[in-house]
Design a protein around this motif. Structure first.
Motif: not given
Lengths: 289, 196
Positions: A14, B157-160, B162-163, B168-169, B172-173
């Protein structure tokens, strides 16, 4: 909270996202903060990532030639400011017209090949512009004040490109006779303005782009091939190209009085806009279509 | 930690509206003002994605001309003018990056088929006089550029991210981390010292 307990590996994964503000989950952020407080190597790694983001920033921004080109383009009548519904309809009509034109060109080419065969001089590349651009170019030749310009080889070769440029800077490639060079088929029409070389159009393989917009203050035109910045053909422009109102950067250079080729072996200033054609710049005004 | 926030004060948003309305009326000075305010952000987004300064400048030109021709497409309910222009730059840059990748592969294939490459043209004055100058950003892989650009310049955000990209998240990380590692390694010791 989606990650109540992050493993050391997950924390490491992260860290990059954290460095650019892409970790927004409060639970994740607090665990990373605690980890950083305890782990010197993690802090050092984070420092490296944050420093790396400096490379994403530009201290200079785009060169002044970019605004010059925009300013020149917006001096044309705007042809797309219409209600969205009407715009959508027009796009459909244009797509349809394009398909019809492509089909017509393909049929004509097939007939020509069937009747006359393949041209014997396959080394040269006469441009075959789309019919609407060709029509606009024909009209441009008759406009009062339009300049006919021939770009010729600085070394005395047979390569030649003929252009016409309207007083408002709209220009068209009328003929293009440049010998094909193996593996270097991307040819770029460029202008030199204020000591900066600006891409006007990409010529050659694929879709023939034969219309362009000359930027304000351009004093030289040339065609370069591939990634070389040596002109294959060129000309010095006889008069400065027009300028218009709005402010920002870009000071046009004065232009000599007669069209002459650039001296042999001269190297153009650094190309600032290579590579990809800009449809908004190369389309002729709607009135000419 | 550097983050780019797109939260603007109401007065800035009102200024945006005034300028966009002026552009819709054909006011070139309004476009010039918008260019002064936002061209750098648009350029940085484009350069991150396409790598080369020269092509990024072409994206800037394209974005502002598209905006000039269709200012009514900006919808303030969906974000600020800055977000809109940078999103335009993102779309155009991704198109270019992908077509450039295809072009390079095609040219490399053709070059392999044609045998040894031609000698450099006369008049080239070393590497710096070539059209394309390699930058640190060019060392990034396309998926890394895209993930970093969306997160850094558009504030996802990294989740956004990825979406949005449908991956997958964890991917992206890793892309963000790998891209930043590559950039960090491009920093010379001098640059690193100056920036410290």
């Amino acid at each position: 909270v989606t990650n109540p307990t992050l493993s050391p590996n997950e924390l490491h994964e992260l860290l990059g996202a954290y460095a650019i503000g892409a970790v927004v989950d409060p639970a994740e952020r607090s665990q990373i903060t605690r980890w950083l407080a305890e782990d010197d190597s993690a802090r050092a790694e984070l420092d490296g990532f944050v420093r790396a983001t400096s490379l994403l920033h530009s201290t200079e921004g785009p060169s002044p030639a970019v605004w010059t080109a925009i300013e020149s383009a917006i001096s044309q009548p705007r042809n797309n400011v219409v209600p969205i519904e009407e715009g959508a309809r027009r796009r459909v009509r244009r797509q349809l017209a394009t398909r019809v034109a492509v089909a017509a060109v393909a049929i004509a080419a097939a007939i020509a090949v069937a009747v006359w065969g393949v041209p014997s001089d396959s080394r040269s590349l006469p441009t075959k512009p789309a019919s609407d651009v060709q029509r606009a170019a024909e009209q441009a030749k008759k406009v009062e004040g339009a300049q006919r310009i021939s770009l010729v080889s600085p070394t005395g070769g047979n390569d030649k490109v003929d252009l016409v440029v309207l007083p408002n800077g709209q220009g068209y490639v009328l003929s293009d006779r440049i010998a094909r060079v193996a593996n270097r088929t991307t040819r770029r029409l460029v202008a030199v303005t204020g000591g900066v070389t600006v891409l006007l159009a990409k010529l050659g393989t694929g879709v023939a782009v034969t219309a362009f917009q000359l930027p304000s203050g351009a004093n030289q035109l040339a065609v370069v091939i591939g990634t070389a910045n040596v002109p294959v053909v060129s000309a010095v422009l006889p008069t400065p190209t027009p300028t218009n109102g709005a402010t920002p950067p870009g000071t046009p250079a004065p232009a000599p009085s007669t069209p002459t080729p650039v001296a042999p072996g001269i190297t153009l200033p650094h190309i600032t806009l290579p590579g990809i054609s800009l449809p908004l710049l190369v389309l002729p005004p709607l009135g000419l279509l | 930690v550097v983050t780019v926030s797109d939260k603007r004060s109401p007065s800035v948003v009102d200024d945006d509206d005034d300028l966009v309305n002026a552009v819709a009326r054909g006011d070139a000075e309004a476009l010039a003002a918008i260019y002064r305010e936002h061209s750098n952000g648009v350029f940085e987004m484009a350069r991150t994605l396409v790598g080369q300064r020269t092509i990024a400048e072409e994206v800037v030109q394209d974005v502002f001309l598209r905006f000039w021709n269709n200012p009514e497409r900006f919808d303030r309910r969906r974000g600020t003018l800055r977000t809109y222009l940078i999103t335009l730059a993102y779309g155009r840059s991704i198109d270019i990056a992908r077509s450039e990748t295809s072009r390079r592969r095609r040219e490399e294939r053709e070059a392999r088929l044609a045998g040894p490459a031609d000698a450099p043209s006369e008049g080239l004055d070393g590497a710096t006089s070539a059209i394309e100058i390699r930058t640190a950003l060019e060392g990034l892989r396309e998926p890394e550029r895209e993930a970093i650009a969306l997160a850094y310049f558009l504030g996802y955000s990294y989740r956004e991210v990825a979406s949005r990209l449908g991956v997958p998240e964890g991917t992206i990380k890793n892309r963000i981390r790998a891209g930043l590692s590559r950039l960090r390694d491009e920093l010379t010791p001098t640059e690193a010292a100056v920036l410290t």
